[in-house]
Write a protein that holds these residues in place. Structure first.
Motif, mmCIF file in Angstrom:
data_model
loop_
_atom_site.group_PDB
_atom_site.id
_atom_site.type_symbol
_atom_site.label_atom_id
_atom_site.label_comp_id
_atom_site.label_asym_id
_atom_site.label_seq_id
_atom_site.Cartn_x
_atom_site.Cartn_y
_atom_site.Cartn_z
ATOM 1 N N GLY A 224 0.845 -1.203 0.000
ATOM 2 C CA GLY A 224 0.000 0.000 0.000
ATOM 3 C C GLY A 224 0.869 1.238 0.000
ATOM 4 O O GLY A 224 1.832 1.312 0.759
ATOM 5 N N CYS A 225 0.555 2.222 -0.868
ATOM 6 C CA CYS A 225 1.360 3.448 -0.922
ATOM 7 C C CYS A 225 1.023 4.324 0.288
ATOM 8 O O CYS A 225 -0.136 4.593 0.558
ATOM 9 C CB CYS A 225 1.078 4.197 -2.216
ATOM 10 S SG CYS A 225 1.895 5.791 -2.284
ATOM 11 N N ASP A 226 2.059 4.778 1.017
ATOM 12 C CA ASP A 226 1.831 5.604 2.205
ATOM 13 C C ASP A 226 1.317 6.983 1.848
ATOM 14 O O ASP A 226 0.714 7.658 2.671
ATOM 15 C CB ASP A 226 3.153 5.773 2.981
ATOM 16 C CG ASP A 226 3.471 4.528 3.792
ATOM 17 O OD1 ASP A 226 2.551 3.705 3.970
ATOM 18 O OD2 ASP A 226 4.629 4.373 4.220
ATOM 19 N N CYS A 227 1.595 7.428 0.615
ATOM 20 C CA CYS A 227 1.227 8.790 0.246
ATOM 21 C C CYS A 227 -0.179 8.850 -0.368
ATOM 22 O O CYS A 227 -1.025 9.583 0.113
ATOM 23 C CB CYS A 227 2.275 9.342 -0.710
ATOM 24 S SG CYS A 227 1.888 10.971 -1.326
ATOM 25 N N CYS A 228 -0.450 8.047 -1.413
ATOM 26 C CA CYS A 228 -1.743 8.164 -2.096
ATOM 27 C C CYS A 228 -2.675 6.991 -1.803
ATOM 28 O O CYS A 228 -3.801 6.965 -2.292
ATOM 29 C CB CYS A 228 -1.549 8.341 -3.599
ATOM 30 S SG CYS A 228 -1.097 6.806 -4.445
ATOM 31 N N ARG A 229 -2.202 6.034 -0.989
ATOM 32 C CA ARG A 229 -3.027 4.904 -0.523
ATOM 33 C C ARG A 229 -3.331 3.845 -1.577
ATOM 34 O O ARG A 229 -4.108 2.922 -1.335
ATOM 35 C CB ARG A 229 -4.376 5.369 0.065
ATOM 36 C CG ARG A 229 -4.293 6.508 1.053
ATOM 37 C CD ARG A 229 -3.741 6.035 2.371
ATOM 38 N NE ARG A 229 -3.909 7.029 3.413
ATOM 39 C CZ ARG A 229 -2.939 7.797 3.910
ATOM 40 N NH1 ARG A 229 -1.709 7.665 3.451
ATOM 41 N NH2 ARG A 229 -3.164 8.649 4.873
ATOM 42 N N ARG A 239 8.714 2.757 -7.450
ATOM 43 C CA ARG A 239 7.935 3.996 -7.393
ATOM 44 C C ARG A 239 6.451 3.718 -7.551
ATOM 45 O O ARG A 239 6.055 2.890 -8.388
ATOM 46 C CB ARG A 239 8.377 4.942 -8.518
ATOM 47 C CG ARG A 239 9.786 5.459 -8.353
ATOM 48 C CD ARG A 239 9.808 6.639 -7.411
ATOM 49 N NE ARG A 239 11.175 7.108 -7.187
ATOM 50 C CZ ARG A 239 11.487 8.010 -6.272
ATOM 51 N NH1 ARG A 239 10.549 8.503 -5.493
ATOM 52 N NH2 ARG A 239 12.722 8.391 -6.121
ATOM 53 N N CYS A 240 5.641 4.423 -6.774
ATOM 54 C CA CYS A 240 4.188 4.284 -6.894
ATOM 55 C C CYS A 240 3.755 4.847 -8.254
ATOM 56 O O CYS A 240 4.145 5.960 -8.616
ATOM 57 C CB CYS A 240 3.504 5.052 -5.772
ATOM 58 S SG CYS A 240 1.734 5.204 -5.989
ATOM 59 N N PRO A 241 2.967 4.083 -9.030
ATOM 60 C CA PRO A 241 2.590 4.575 -10.358
ATOM 61 C C PRO A 241 1.660 5.787 -10.309
ATOM 62 O O PRO A 241 1.539 6.513 -11.277
ATOM 63 C CB PRO A 241 1.872 3.371 -10.987
ATOM 64 C CG PRO A 241 1.464 2.509 -9.837
ATOM 65 C CD PRO A 241 2.451 2.751 -8.745
ATOM 66 N N ARG A 242 1.016 6.012 -9.166
ATOM 67 C CA ARG A 242 0.054 7.118 -9.116
ATOM 68 C C ARG A 242 0.669 8.409 -8.581
ATOM 69 O O ARG A 242 0.495 9.464 -9.162
ATOM 70 C CB ARG A 242 -1.150 6.701 -8.262
ATOM 71 C CG ARG A 242 -2.296 7.648 -8.383
ATOM 72 C CD ARG A 242 -3.613 7.025 -8.003
ATOM 73 N NE ARG A 242 -3.739 6.854 -6.555
ATOM 74 C CZ ARG A 242 -4.891 6.531 -5.953
ATOM 75 N NH1 ARG A 242 -5.986 6.340 -6.678
ATOM 76 N NH2 ARG A 242 -4.944 6.376 -4.658
ATOM 77 N N CYS A 243 1.416 8.340 -7.455
ATOM 78 C CA CYS A 243 1.938 9.584 -6.867
ATOM 79 C C CYS A 243 3.452 9.704 -7.007
ATOM 80 O O CYS A 243 4.017 10.760 -6.730
ATOM 81 C CB CYS A 243 1.545 9.686 -5.402
ATOM 82 S SG CYS A 243 2.406 8.511 -4.345
ATOM 83 N N GLY A 244 4.118 8.634 -7.412
ATOM 84 C CA GLY A 244 5.559 8.714 -7.655
ATOM 85 C C GLY A 244 6.417 8.538 -6.408
ATOM 86 O O GLY A 244 7.643 8.565 -6.498
ATOM 87 N N SER A 245 5.811 8.365 -5.215
ATOM 88 C CA SER A 245 6.661 8.190 -4.030
ATOM 89 C C SER A 245 7.115 6.731 -3.924
ATOM 90 O O SER A 245 6.552 5.849 -4.556
ATOM 91 C CB SER A 245 5.949 8.637 -2.757
ATOM 92 O OG SER A 245 4.671 8.104 -2.703
ATOM 93 N N ARG A 246 8.155 6.514 -3.100
ATOM 94 C CA ARG A 246 8.695 5.169 -2.964
ATOM 95 C C ARG A 246 7.744 4.276 -2.186
ATOM 96 O O ARG A 246 7.202 4.685 -1.170
ATOM 97 C CB ARG A 246 10.046 5.208 -2.258
ATOM 98 C CG ARG A 246 11.117 4.888 -3.232
ATOM 99 C CD ARG A 246 12.438 4.610 -2.655
ATOM 100 N NE ARG A 246 13.422 5.350 -3.435
ATOM 101 C CZ ARG A 246 13.728 5.070 -4.698
ATOM 102 N NH1 ARG A 246 13.145 4.074 -5.332
ATOM 103 N NH2 ARG A 246 14.612 5.788 -5.335
HETATM 104 ZN ZN LIG Z 1 1.193 6.540 -4.254
#
Ligand SMILES: [Zn+2]
Ligand SMILES: [Zn+2]
Length: 434
Positions: A224-229, A239-246
């Protein structure tokens, strides 16, 4: 209230940020909220026409903030003299007294972060309506999420209220237009926070084609992405494909970093309470005030509600944070399964309440700004103020570094049976996972 336990059609899979349970969330009707079925964290809150309403609120907040920075903030009249302060007077006085550290903290939390946050969120919300939204919008919205706890306008207003009440004992004080504008900024930002459904913005980011298309990796574990969920099958640290964070399964070096910040905070908690925070000199006389003697003075002046407020914000909350964080870290280390839900709730409380301890620092800034009339009163900042501001910031970092999901992981690793409803993770439909 929708219960995410029953997977509805077109549900999305999400990871609870507080306990790490993967669960499906139904498309919510406006005004509804979904809560984690294991720890009761809010997973999503939806609102009708969320983006447009939030856009109006943020635009009003930015406009009012820019106005507040130009206008006088408090007027002081005493023995025929008149003195006026803007929001910048306090920080510049503190710097002149050699307390540049506090001056920087105040300028960051009161001016820099709110302006950056508002400009970023407005550019994202406006940009997403444009014909060709740039890729940078999704990174910008990631920053909006990161900066949020460091914008402290509402805490400053409470500090201003305490300072105003104390100043009334010395002179004739009048509220300036900047203070009213700042109250407007706070109301607009609170309203925006209530109406803005962050998930809806990320869905818009995706719908406008800003998401990177990744090859399907079903062999990789769910993350689960910590930034965009966003929840997807991906390699850790990609890299998260939606928000780009690790993408990280858990915050990196969470326990070590939390202990480091906490150790520094505990060490500074002692000088913060022993050294004077400020000295108020009235009619040539005055004694240095520590945090506690400041509260006692308020009681002697019969300002009981104010004494209680300052006591809670400056003494109780920092101590509660230190004790709570130490307890959570120790119990996580012991792989304890005791009171997991209560500990998770305590973590949420500690993480939310920490910033309110800045009240005393903001109050000091305002007092130093206004009371420099040598003929009747002078307020000098003390060393304790730097130690205290450091404790507040360090405990905020400690709470932010701690990953509450580790409490659940460690208990599960020790073989404890977590809540029966939670044991098996739900099967993941491929469509929901990507
Ligand atoms: Zn994300
Ligand atoms: Zn949870």
């Amino acid at each position: 209230m929708t219960h995410p336990a029953d997977p509805p059609p077109h549900a999305v899979l999400r990871e609870c940020q507080d306990c790490g349970l993967f669960q499906t969330i139904a498309p919510l009707p406006p005004g509804d909220a979904a809560h984690c079925r294991r720890c009761d964290a809010t997973l999503r809150r939806s609102s009708h026409d969320s983006v447009n309403k939030a856009l109006a609120c943020y635009a009003a907040a930015l406009l009012l903030l820019l106005i507040a920075l130009q206008l006088p903030f408090l007027d002081l009249r005493s023995v025929g003299r008149f003195y006026q302060a803007t929001l910048f007077t306090g920080p510049s006085q503190l710097r002149d007294h050699g307390m540049w550290e506090i001056s920087i903290v105040v300028l960051i939390t009161l001016v820099a972060v709110p302006i950056i946050q508002l400009v970023l969120v407005l550019s994202v919300l406006l940009g997403l309506r444009g014909p060709h939204p740039p890729q940078s919008l999704r990174y910008a919205f990631g920053w909006v999420e990161t900066l949020r706890p460091w914008s402290m306008i509402e805490v400053f207003l409470l500090g201003a209220f305490v300072a105003y009440t104390r100043l009334q004992a010395i002179a004739d004080v009048e509220v300036g237009p900047a203070l009213i504008a700042l109250a407007g900024v706070m109301l607009a930002m609170v309203a925006a926070d209530i109406v803005l459904d962050h998930e809806a913005v990320w869905e818009l980011v995706e719908a406008r084609g800003l998401k990177t298309i990744l090859p399907d990796q079903p062999q990789q574990p769910l993350i689960g992405c910590d930034c965009c969920r966003l929840v997807l099958h991906a390699r850790e640290r990609s890299r998260c494909p939606r928000c780009g964070s690790r993408l990280l399964r858990r915050k990196s070096f969470s326990i070590t970093r939390s202990w480091a910040f906490l150790g520094a905070a505990i060490a500074l908690y002692i000088p913060a309470n022993l050294f004077p925070v400020m000295t108020v000199i009235r009619f040539g006389r005055g004694e240095p005030n520590t945090l506690l003697s400041g509260v006692i003075e308020l009681i002697q002046d019969q300002m009981y509600p104010l004494a209680l407020l300052v006591f809670l914000a400056s003494i109780t909350v920092p101590l509660l944070k230190l004790v709570a964080l130490v307890t959570m870290l120790v119990m996580t280390g012991e792989r304890s399964a005791r009171a997991l839900r209560a500990r998770t709730r305590l973590y949420r409380f500690v993480d939310t309440i920490g910033r309110w301890s800045m009240i005393d620092v903001f109050m000091l800034t305002i007092l130093v700004a206004l009371v420099r009339m040598g003929f009747i009163a002078t307020v000098l900042p003390g060393l304790g103020a730097i130690a205290f501001a450091s404790v507040v910031v360090l405990t905020m970092f400690a709470a932010h570094s701690f990953d509450p999901r580790l409490m659940w992981d460690q208990a599960a690793a020790a073989g404890h049976k977590l809540d029966a409803a939670t044991a098996p993770r739900p099967a993941v439909p491929a469509a929901a996972a990507s």
